[in-house]
Design an enzyme around this catalytic site. Structure first.
Site, PDB file in Angstrom:
ATOM      1  N   ASP A 129       0.748  -1.535  -0.018  1.00 10.45           N
ATOM      2  CA  ASP A 129      -0.076  -0.019  -0.035  1.00 10.45           C
ATOM      3  C   ASP A 129       0.783   1.119  -0.185  1.00 10.45           C
ATOM      4  OD1 ASP A 129      -2.277  -1.558   0.118  1.00 10.45           O
ATOM      5  OD2 ASP A 129      -2.502  -1.250   2.381  1.00 10.45           O
ATOM      6  N   ARG A 130       0.473   2.313  -0.290  1.00  9.96           N
ATOM      7  CA  ARG A 130       1.031   3.620  -0.748  1.00  9.96           C
ATOM      8  C   ARG A 130       1.725   4.134   0.914  1.00  9.96           C
ATOM      9  NH1 ARG A 130       0.011   8.258  -3.629  1.00  9.96           N
ATOM     10  NH2 ARG A 130      -1.644   7.745  -4.541  1.00  9.96           N
TER      11      ARG A 130
END
Length: 365
Positions: free
Chosen positions: A157-158
């Site tokens: 995930d970012r």
């Protein structure tokens, strides 16, 4: 530098004169259709590629697809004849200044087949709506003279920091992808969570499904409705429900406020660790999607239970360690350091990262 005529000839060879079918490999699994097309046919204008998708001329395993459709390994993509317009030169991708230096600064390990990066907080792994800078795009800085460049083997995930594996060839990516798919890779994550889970060691097993604003419906979400972009706990038998399993262990704690949790995801569902922590009542500190308390939640007012002020409002989740067999022999075993915001929190609570990690001794199931 090839002449424009040579480049156009090369593109003509790559762009079929009749419909062609391409099989999606493991390294392309999860990629959006629009990004897949741009990568496969960089010399064709994006507007034309999107037009043939909207007209239904691109088919994924025989069905009509949307530009945001996510591709899965083993699926086939049928592409109609593509022709380069007269005078139109190929779109040359150039790496942004500083990308090579940035990638090198992130590198934890490299050999002739793989690169392991320490992905920083806030940097996306792949592009999407409104995302201009991401790891996948930065890898253009490592392209060779033939345009070949490293390939993502998995994703984070970012806002998750830590270990990210790249392969230097599609063959190596496929081999590594098979190791991930067969659960031959051991992944260890660290997180700070609210409260202290009981028991101190255990397993989280449940079915998860994508929320209304995820997957193909992602573009239709309403602004501000982050609840639509979350994984949800589902029932066995639901059409889109997938089983998920995580092993966890409390490494240290500041009871009853929070705990340092070590986790091993056995399966690899979207947002799995974040959704699992919320589901057991111990969301990850700083998680904007899965740690949203109601304004009247008692934990907000209880000084013994509330997360102390001073903790940075960032996701406290780290892909700490990755261990897997190297396709050429031996073992890849890489550990990522704590990102700055987690380092500050560890120092605040006196957590020592040299502490023995009990999850390392946990059985695979």
């Amino acid at each position: 530098m090839p002449k424009n005529g040579d480049a156009i000839a090369a593109v003509a060879a790559a762009a079929p004169d009749k419909a062609a079918v391409y099989e999606i490999g493991d390294d392309e699994a999860g990629m959006r259709l629009d990004r897949w097309l741009r990568r496969r046919f960089p010399a064709i204008s994006n507007s034309h590629l999107m037009k043939i998708v909207r007209k239904g001329e691109v088919r994924v395993s025989g069905r009509r697809a949307d530009v945001s459709s996510r591709l899965e390994a083993g699926e086939s993509v049928r592409v109609p004849p593509l022709r380069l317009s007269i005078g139109e030169g190929p779109a040359v991708k150039r790496a942004s200044p500083g990308d090579l230096e940035a990638i090198r600064a992130m590198t934890l390990f490299e050999d002739r087949d793989v690169i392991v990066l320490n992905k920083p907080y806030g940097l996306a792994v792949q592009g999407g709506s409104g995302t201009k800078r991401h790891i996948d795009g930065m890898l253009e800085a490592l392209a060779d003279k033939d345009g070949a460049r490293p390939v993502l083997v998995h994703r984070l995930d970012r806002d998750t920091s830590g270990v990210l594996l790249l392969a230097k060839s599609r063959k190596m990516a496929a081999d590594l992808g098979e190791i991930f798919r067969s659960r031959g890779a051991r992944k260890i994550y660290w997180a700070l969570v609210e409260g202290v889970p009981k028991p101190a060691e255990g397993r989280i097993s449940m079915f998860l499904a994508k929320g209304e604003g995820m997957g193909e419906a992602r573009g239709a979400r309403r602004p501000g409705r982050t609840d639509l972009e979350r994984m949800r706990v589902a029932r066995h038998g639901e059409a889109d429900a997938q089983h998920s399993l995580t092993l966890y262990a409390v490494v240290d704690k500041v009871a009853p406020r929070l705990a340092w949790l070590s986790m091993r995801p056995i399966t690899g569902r979207t947002h799995q660790l974040r959704a699992h922590c919320e589901a057991i009542g111990h969301p990850i500190v700083g998680d904007p999607k899965y740690n949203v308390k109601a304004s009247n939640d008692p934990a907000r007012r209880d000084p013994l239970r509330a997360v102390p002020p001073g903790i940075e409002p960032k996701l406290h989740l780290l892909a700490r360690r990755l261990i897997l067999p190297h396709p050429r022999g031996g073992v890849i075993d890489v550990t990522a350091p704590l990102p700055d915001h987690m380092r500050k929190s560890f120092d605040m609570f006196g957590f020592d990262e040299r502490e023995r990690d009990p999850i390392e001794d946990a059985p695979d199931e």
